[in-house]
Design an enzyme around this catalytic site. Sequence first.
Site, short mmCIF file in Angstrom:
data_model
loop_
_atom_site.label_atom_id
_atom_site.label_comp_id
_atom_site.label_asym_id
_atom_site.label_seq_id
_atom_site.Cartn_x
_atom_site.Cartn_y
_atom_site.Cartn_z
N GLU A 266 35.76 31.44 -26.28
CA GLU A 266 36.64 30.76 -27.24
C GLU A 266 36.81 29.30 -26.86
O GLU A 266 37.09 29.03 -25.68
CB GLU A 266 38.01 31.45 -27.28
CG GLU A 266 37.92 32.86 -27.85
CD GLU A 266 39.28 33.57 -27.92
OE1 GLU A 266 40.31 32.95 -27.59
OE2 GLU A 266 39.30 34.74 -28.30
N HIS A 286 41.90 33.03 -32.95
CA HIS A 286 42.89 33.56 -32.00
C HIS A 286 44.33 33.13 -32.38
O HIS A 286 45.02 32.48 -31.60
CB HIS A 286 42.56 33.12 -30.56
CG HIS A 286 43.16 34.03 -29.52
ND1 HIS A 286 42.54 34.29 -28.32
CD2 HIS A 286 44.32 34.74 -29.49
CE1 HIS A 286 43.29 35.11 -27.61
NE2 HIS A 286 44.38 35.40 -28.30
P1 NAD Z 1 50.64 47.28 -24.62
O1 NAD Z 1 50.50 47.18 -23.15
O2 NAD Z 1 51.97 47.54 -25.21
O3 NAD Z 1 49.63 48.39 -25.18
C1 NAD Z 1 48.31 48.55 -24.71
C2 NAD Z 1 47.98 50.03 -24.78
O4 NAD Z 1 46.59 50.20 -24.42
C3 NAD Z 1 48.80 50.89 -23.79
O5 NAD Z 1 49.46 51.94 -24.47
C4 NAD Z 1 47.75 51.41 -22.82
O6 NAD Z 1 48.03 52.70 -22.34
C5 NAD Z 1 46.51 51.40 -23.69
N1 NAD Z 1 45.26 51.46 -22.94
C6 NAD Z 1 44.97 50.86 -21.76
N2 NAD Z 1 43.69 51.18 -21.40
C7 NAD Z 1 43.20 51.96 -22.37
C8 NAD Z 1 41.94 52.62 -22.57
N3 NAD Z 1 40.95 52.50 -21.69
N4 NAD Z 1 41.80 53.35 -23.69
C9 NAD Z 1 42.81 53.49 -24.58
N5 NAD Z 1 44.00 52.91 -24.45
C10 NAD Z 1 44.20 52.15 -23.36
O7 NAD Z 1 50.02 45.91 -25.18
P2 NAD Z 1 50.27 45.25 -26.63
O8 NAD Z 1 51.45 44.35 -26.59
O9 NAD Z 1 50.19 46.30 -27.67
O10 NAD Z 1 48.98 44.30 -26.71
C11 NAD Z 1 47.67 44.83 -26.76
C12 NAD Z 1 46.67 43.72 -26.47
O11 NAD Z 1 46.70 42.77 -27.54
C13 NAD Z 1 47.02 42.86 -25.25
O12 NAD Z 1 46.48 43.41 -24.07
C14 NAD Z 1 46.43 41.51 -25.54
O13 NAD Z 1 45.15 41.41 -24.95
C15 NAD Z 1 46.27 41.52 -27.06
N6 NAD Z 1 47.05 40.46 -27.72
C16 NAD Z 1 46.38 39.58 -28.51
C17 NAD Z 1 47.09 38.58 -29.17
C18 NAD Z 1 46.38 37.61 -30.09
O14 NAD Z 1 46.82 36.47 -30.19
N7 NAD Z 1 45.33 38.01 -30.79
C19 NAD Z 1 48.48 38.45 -28.99
C20 NAD Z 1 49.13 39.39 -28.18
C21 NAD Z 1 48.41 40.40 -27.54
#
Ligand code: NAD
Length: 319
Positions: A266, A286
């Site tokens: 990115e 993003h």
């Molecule tokens: P979170 O920690 O609440 O949820 C993540 C989930 O993924 C958890 O329930 C975890 O158990 C699960 N997980 C972990 N490894 C796994 C696997 N191998 N298979 C299946 N499930 C698995 O996180 P969230 O707040 O829901 O955010 C998720 C992701 O979104 C973040 O890690 C971040 O990278 C991304 N994000 C992106 C933006 C953006 O601007 N696009 C903004 C915020 C977050």
Amino acid sequence: MKKVLVADPIHPDGIKMLRDAGFEIVEEPDISYEELKEKIKEFNVLIVRSRTKVTREIIEVAEKLSIIARAGVGLDNIDVKAAQEKNITVVNAPEAPTHSVAELVIGLMIAASRGISRGDAALKEGKWIKKELLGKELNGKILGIIGFGRIGQEIAKLALAFNMKVLAYDVIEKLAKKAEELGVEFVGTTREALNKLLKESDVITLHVPLLPATRHMIGKEELSMMKKNALLINTSRGGIIDEEALYEALRQGKIAAAALDVFENEPPNGISLKLAQLPNVVATPHIGASTEEAQRRAATIIAQKIINHFSSKEEQYSN
Ligand code: NAD
């Protein structure tokens, strides 16, 4: 009076909370790495977003630093281990962008299903491509959510309002109960459960963190299990998808479309850019957390954590 260095721009509501609580604030949103290395010595608190790199070198010279706060989600730009070694607390605000990302996913789902960006781009060039844009409804379709944490659960609530059937996969077994409460089918925690979700869903959306175990978790094999009409959405991290494999799947029509907010590189170049340029891809730069509300929430959440950090310290010392 505790001194706070704000090294990246954050929402003014967070700054106000800290000022009102008696902190002295110095805002240096364009500070260079060398300037930071020089100035950090006088500060008790360092606030950053993603621009400022808080390396071991910075942490080692930060004589008075007690807490580093990231007004956002990831901690990739902070050497957390080096901070822990010096007993410096590190805080962030992972809950701040949940609604913003969930709403973007719904937006991408509709944009990709109805050709909104193609129609808009064509119309701006004076072209009326109505006949090319026969879309699909979300109503009655199956949504597969991979990663049923904060964002995944929020998307489930919104998708149910569109009358979608929602499947969820996660590695945490106890999320099955949460799924049941929401009216979501929890497919399970095993590889077979993931395969079921991949095979049955019309729309698949990814919400897992980027870890060694999740890197390229969607590759050639997983793409080959998806329906031909499937739409794949990624707003988590670029590295979750093998971009070469997705590019081929989209070009060969193995899946219908993708909507991507995140890329391995990115801003995108190489395969990431080629992917974003495909006609059956809706791409955004993003912007998942880029809303007024998410930014305000991030700033106020970390401000509160900083205030709590020092008040609990005072309690510790007065006991
Ligand atoms: P979170 O920690 O609440 O949820 C993540 C989930 O993924 C958890 O329930 C975890 O158990 C699960 N997980 C972990 N490894 C796994 C696997 N191998 N298979 C299946 N499930 C698995 O996180 P969230 O707040 O829901 O955010 C998720 C992701 O979104 C973040 O890690 C971040 O990278 C991304 N994000 C992106 C933006 C953006 O601007 N696009 C903004 C915020 C977050």
